[in-house]
Design an enzyme around this catalytic site. Structure first.
Site, short mmCIF file in Angstrom:
data_model
loop_
_atom_site.label_atom_id
_atom_site.label_comp_id
_atom_site.label_asym_id
_atom_site.label_seq_id
_atom_site.Cartn_x
_atom_site.Cartn_y
_atom_site.Cartn_z
N LEU A 87 -6.54 8.46 1.52
CA LEU A 87 -7.60 7.80 2.29
C LEU A 87 -7.86 8.55 3.59
O LEU A 87 -9.01 8.72 4.01
CB LEU A 87 -7.20 6.35 2.56
CG LEU A 87 -8.31 5.42 3.01
CD1 LEU A 87 -9.36 5.23 1.92
CD2 LEU A 87 -7.74 4.07 3.42
N MET A 88 -6.79 9.05 4.22
CA MET A 88 -6.95 9.85 5.44
C MET A 88 -7.71 11.14 5.15
O MET A 88 -8.57 11.55 5.93
CB MET A 88 -5.58 10.15 6.05
CG MET A 88 -4.90 8.95 6.67
SD MET A 88 -3.19 9.35 7.13
CE MET A 88 -2.85 8.07 8.33
N GLU A 89 -7.40 11.78 4.02
CA GLU A 89 -8.12 12.99 3.65
C GLU A 89 -9.60 12.68 3.37
O GLU A 89 -10.48 13.47 3.73
CB GLU A 89 -7.49 13.66 2.44
CG GLU A 89 -6.20 14.38 2.77
CD GLU A 89 -5.87 15.48 1.79
OE1 GLU A 89 -6.54 16.53 1.83
OE2 GLU A 89 -4.96 15.27 0.97
N MET A 134 -2.41 6.15 1.17
CA MET A 134 -2.82 6.24 2.58
C MET A 134 -3.19 7.68 2.92
O MET A 134 -4.19 7.94 3.59
CB MET A 134 -1.72 5.73 3.51
CG MET A 134 -2.14 5.72 4.98
SD MET A 134 -0.82 5.27 6.12
CE MET A 134 0.12 6.79 6.15
N HIS A 141 3.89 6.74 7.99
CA HIS A 141 3.42 5.46 7.46
C HIS A 141 4.38 4.43 8.04
O HIS A 141 5.51 4.29 7.57
CB HIS A 141 3.45 5.48 5.93
CG HIS A 141 2.76 4.31 5.30
ND1 HIS A 141 2.57 4.23 3.95
CD2 HIS A 141 2.21 3.18 5.82
CE1 HIS A 141 1.94 3.10 3.66
NE2 HIS A 141 1.72 2.45 4.79
N PHE A 182 0.83 -1.20 0.00
CA PHE A 182 0.00 0.00 0.00
C PHE A 182 0.87 1.25 0.00
O PHE A 182 1.75 1.42 0.83
CB PHE A 182 -0.93 -0.02 1.22
CG PHE A 182 -2.05 0.99 1.17
CD1 PHE A 182 -2.88 1.11 0.07
CD2 PHE A 182 -2.30 1.80 2.26
CE1 PHE A 182 -3.93 2.02 0.04
CE2 PHE A 182 -3.34 2.71 2.26
CZ PHE A 182 -4.16 2.82 1.14
N ALA A 183 0.64 2.12 -0.97
CA ALA A 183 1.45 3.32 -1.16
C ALA A 183 1.13 4.40 -0.13
O ALA A 183 -0.04 4.63 0.20
CB ALA A 183 1.22 3.87 -2.57
N THR A 184 2.16 5.07 0.32
CA THR A 184 1.98 6.18 1.25
C THR A 184 1.07 7.27 0.68
O THR A 184 0.19 7.76 1.39
CB THR A 184 3.34 6.76 1.68
OG1 THR A 184 4.10 5.71 2.29
CG2 THR A 184 3.17 7.91 2.66
N ARG A 236 -7.84 21.16 7.47
CA ARG A 236 -8.67 21.49 6.32
C ARG A 236 -9.22 22.89 6.54
O ARG A 236 -9.32 23.36 7.67
CB ARG A 236 -9.81 20.48 6.15
CG ARG A 236 -9.27 19.06 5.92
CD ARG A 236 -10.32 18.10 5.44
NE ARG A 236 -10.78 18.40 4.09
CZ ARG A 236 -10.11 18.10 2.99
NH1 ARG A 236 -8.92 17.52 3.05
NH2 ARG A 236 -10.61 18.40 1.80
N GLY A 261 -7.81 20.52 1.84
CA GLY A 261 -6.70 20.18 2.72
C GLY A 261 -5.62 21.24 2.62
O GLY A 261 -5.28 21.69 1.53
#
Length: 134
Positions: free
Chosen positions: A41-43, A38, A69, A33-35, A113, A62
């Site tokens: 996905l967090m955003e 990730m 990670h 899984f690419a940073t 944000r 953002g």
């Protein structure tokens, strides 16, 4: 905008596939899984946390993301990101973000944000693009 509640939470999930690995997106050479995925996905989880408070025409963008990670997730596992609103100062929203797979936490950090009017924001962005053709 309704007042954003401290403690409001959001969530986003994805399955790790060949398309969202570090190798596929160019952020590394391994099929994990690419940073950047990730972070996205967090955003997405952060957007989910504040969405119930937004009025027609409002959105958030953002402005800051400070994450680590810490653990690799292989293809096939699901990753869940969560976000929790920790502070609101005017139009700035601060959140705590985490990402986990079935085994445990894989990353964490903070995210900010900013509440904006979508139409006005896009007008400014368009003007910036037009400045190149002048």
């Amino acid at each position: 905008m309704e007042p954003i509640t401290i403690g409001a939470t959001g969530k986003a999930m994805t399955k790790v596939t060949e398309e969202n690995t570090a190798y596929a997106v160019g952020s590394g050479s391994l099929p994990v899984f690419a940073t950047p995925m990730m972070a996205a996905l967090m955003e997405e989880a952060a957007c989910d946390a504040v969405a119930p408070f937004l009025e027609e025409g409002e959105t958030t963008v953002g402005t800051q993301l400070d994450i680590s990670h810490d653990v690799a997730t292989p293809v096939g596992l699901e990753v869940t990101a969560t976000a929790e609103v920790t502070a609101v100062c005017g139009r700035e929203i601060s959140l705590q973000v985490t990402a986990s797979d079935a085994v445990g936490e894989i990353g964490k950090g903070t995210h900010k944000r900013f509440l904006i009017d979508a139409a006005r924001f896009m007008q400014k962005a368009q003007k910036r693009g037009e400045s190149l053709s002048n």
